[in-house]
Design a protein around this motif. Structure first.
Motif, PDB file in Angstrom:
ATOM      1  N   GLY A   1      80.683  62.571  76.417  1.00 37.08           N
ATOM      2  CA  GLY A   1      81.152  63.683  77.222  1.00 37.08           C
ATOM      3  C   GLY A   1      80.185  64.827  77.038  1.00 37.08           C
ATOM      4  O   GLY A   1      79.295  64.776  76.177  1.00 37.08           O
ATOM      5  N   PRO A   2      80.315  65.889  77.823  1.00 37.67           N
ATOM      6  CA  PRO A   2      79.351  66.983  77.728  1.00 37.67           C
ATOM      7  C   PRO A   2      79.473  67.750  76.417  1.00 37.67           C
ATOM      8  O   PRO A   2      80.568  67.955  75.897  1.00 37.67           O
ATOM      9  CB  PRO A   2      79.700  67.860  78.929  1.00 37.67           C
ATOM     10  N   GLY A   3      78.336  68.161  75.862  1.00 36.34           N
ATOM     11  CA  GLY A   3      78.339  68.927  74.620  1.00 36.34           C
ATOM     12  C   GLY A   3      77.151  68.578  73.759  1.00 36.34           C
ATOM     13  O   GLY A   3      76.309  67.745  74.127  1.00 36.34           O
ATOM     14  N   SER A   4      77.111  69.184  72.585  1.00 37.20           N
ATOM     15  CA  SER A   4      75.987  68.979  71.685  1.00 37.20           C
ATOM     16  C   SER A   4      76.404  68.421  70.322  1.00 37.20           C
ATOM     17  O   SER A   4      75.605  68.347  69.402  1.00 37.20           O
ATOM     18  CB  SER A   4      75.236  70.294  71.476  1.00 37.20           C
ATOM     19  N   GLY A   5      77.666  68.001  70.187  1.00 36.54           N
ATOM     20  CA  GLY A   5      78.129  67.394  68.949  1.00 36.54           C
ATOM     21  C   GLY A   5      77.748  65.930  68.868  1.00 36.54           C
ATOM     22  O   GLY A   5      77.205  65.352  69.814  1.00 36.54           O
ATOM     23  N   PRO A   6      78.020  65.276  67.735  1.00 39.29           N
ATOM     24  CA  PRO A   6      77.749  63.847  67.603  1.00 39.29           C
ATOM     25  C   PRO A   6      78.471  63.048  68.682  1.00 39.29           C
ATOM     26  O   PRO A   6      79.680  63.208  68.885  1.00 39.29           O
ATOM     27  CB  PRO A   6      78.278  63.511  66.210  1.00 39.29           C
ATOM     28  N   GLY A   7      77.741  62.206  69.401  1.00 42.11           N
ATOM     29  CA  GLY A   7      78.337  61.389  70.446  1.00 42.11           C
ATOM     30  C   GLY A   7      78.554  62.105  71.762  1.00 42.11           C
ATOM     31  O   GLY A   7      79.036  61.486  72.717  1.00 42.11           O
ATOM     32  N   GLN A   8      78.220  63.396  71.826  1.00 43.02           N
ATOM     33  CA  GLN A   8      78.249  64.120  73.093  1.00 43.02           C
ATOM     34  C   GLN A   8      76.833  64.187  73.655  1.00 43.02           C
ATOM     35  O   GLN A   8      75.844  63.994  72.932  1.00 43.02           O
ATOM     36  CB  GLN A   8      78.808  65.535  72.899  1.00 43.02           C
ATOM     37  N   PHE A   9      76.741  64.486  74.964  1.00 43.51           N
ATOM     38  CA  PHE A   9      75.430  64.460  75.613  1.00 43.51           C
ATOM     39  C   PHE A   9      75.253  65.634  76.558  1.00 43.51           C
ATOM     40  O   PHE A   9      76.202  66.075  77.226  1.00 43.51           O
ATOM     41  CB  PHE A   9      75.264  63.173  76.438  1.00 43.51           C
ATOM     42  N   ASN A  10      74.021  66.092  76.630  1.00 43.80           N
ATOM     43  CA  ASN A  10      73.557  66.939  77.721  1.00 43.80           C
ATOM     44  C   ASN A  10      72.358  66.240  78.343  1.00 43.80           C
ATOM     45  O   ASN A  10      71.233  66.389  77.895  1.00 43.80           O
ATOM     46  CB  ASN A  10      73.182  68.343  77.224  1.00 43.80           C
ATOM     47  N   LEU A  11      72.654  65.425  79.317  1.00 44.14           N
ATOM     48  CA  LEU A  11      71.727  64.586  80.056  1.00 44.14           C
ATOM     49  C   LEU A  11      71.190  63.417  79.215  1.00 44.14           C
ATOM     50  O   LEU A  11      70.029  63.397  78.813  1.00 44.14           O
ATOM     51  CB  LEU A  11      70.559  65.392  80.644  1.00 44.14           C
ATOM     52  N   PRO A  12      72.045  62.429  78.952  1.00 42.91           N
ATOM     53  CA  PRO A  12      71.552  61.184  78.354  1.00 42.91           C
ATOM     54  C   PRO A  12      70.603  60.507  79.344  1.00 42.91           C
ATOM     55  O   PRO A  12      70.991  60.201  80.467  1.00 42.91           O
ATOM     56  CB  PRO A  12      72.821  60.366  78.114  1.00 42.91           C
TER      57      PRO A  12
END
Length: 305
Positions: A179-190
């Motif tokens: 899902g969107p974000g910068s935590g572990p397992g989150q992404f900003n444009l995978p």
């Protein structure tokens, strides 16, 4: 223009050949991605509707092309151990599997479908990722692909989504995560995906400036410790050397499998490095713009020594 600049350091020192590919007269090669097959034939996936897949030998001699009229916005390429060619069509939201000669074998995704992630689905934009408010089903402007030894398929669904999707070898969805974000397992444009020899799934989390590491069920394991500048794609060779094209930094970085930097070159004048592959002689092929090119092209870096 011909360039013979020396880049890199140590065992990873290269001579840059901007005139490597002998593109037929009158053709352009605005490449989006590059990859090679088991015979070191180099496949360039281009945003040219007439010649989207151009094939060269490693010396740059033109061999063949195919795919005219099939693609709206070419984005990524992967060639598996059987020399099947997997192509990511971003704007039509499809993953397509071909023979090396261009016969279509399988398509994943409904042409033109875009899932509901909160972005404006009437716009095709590389800058949609900040507007993603939730992860959703496949696809919304997919970006990258990896295929494991069992034929299972992993798609980085990044430009207007923030998820990784896992499919069976027949193209049936198994699971999605992120899902969107910068935590572990989150992404900003995978953006890019790779499966290493340890069976780990590496994801180039482009706008978070990092490579995240997962198991193949989607559990976050770690991040590479080095901070990158918009990593686009990775290639890992048979010596477990990791080659990274950094889109936002205009850089080529070479790491070990622990994520430690071995060497790096480039500059902001080469912004938009978008693809990378390494042949059996350890020469590199990088999608990047350079002075005099018509959009992105494929530059060869010949290993020295």
């Amino acid at each position: 223009m011909t360039t013979r600049e020396i880049v890199g350091s140590g065992k990873h020192t290269y001579e840059m050949h901007t005139d490597w590919a002998k593109v037929p007269e009158g053709w352009s090669m605005p490449a989006a991605a590059v990859y090679g097959d088991s015979q070191d034939r180099v496949y360039c996936f281009n945003r040219d509707p007439q010649h989207p897949v151009m094939i060269f030998d490693r010396e740059g001699n033109y061999l063949n092309s195919w795919g005219a009229g099939l693609f709206l916005f070419p984005h990524a390429i992967f060639i598996d151990a059987q020399d099947n060619v997997w192509l990511v069509e971003r704007n039509d939201g499809q993953i397509m599997k071909f023979t090396s000669g261009g016969e279509l074998l399988m398509t994943i995704g409904t042409k033109g479908y875009r899932s509901d992630t909160g972005v404006d689905n009437t716009v095709f934009s590389s800058n949609a990722w900040p507007d993603v408010v939730r992860g959703a089903e496949p696809f919304n402007l997919p970006a990258g692909i990896a295929v494991n030894d069992a034929g299972e398929i992993f798609i980085a669904d990044g430009y207007a989504n923030a998820r990784v999707h896992k499919f069976t070898s027949e193209g049936e969805l198994i699971k999605s995560w992120g899902g969107p974000g910068s935590g572990p397992g989150q992404f900003n444009l995978p953006h890019g995906a790779w499966i290493d020899r340890r069976g780990r799934l590496l994801i180039a989390d482009r706008e978070n400036d990092r490579i995240q590491v997962f198991d193949q069920e989607g559990e976050h394991l770690t991040d590479f410790p080095v901070k990158l500048i918009g990593p686009a794609v990775m290639y890992v060779d048979d010596e477990d050397t990791v080659y990274v094209a950094e889109h936002n930094g205009g850089l080529v970085s070479i790491l070990n499998l622990e994520g430690e930097m071995l060497t790096q070159w480039g500059s902001m004048t080469h912004r938009s490095c978008h693809g990378i592959w390494v042949d059996s002689k350890k020469d590199l092929y990088v999608v990047e713009p350079y002075e005099g090119s018509n959009g992105r092209t494929v530059v060869k870096f010949v290993r020295q020594g």
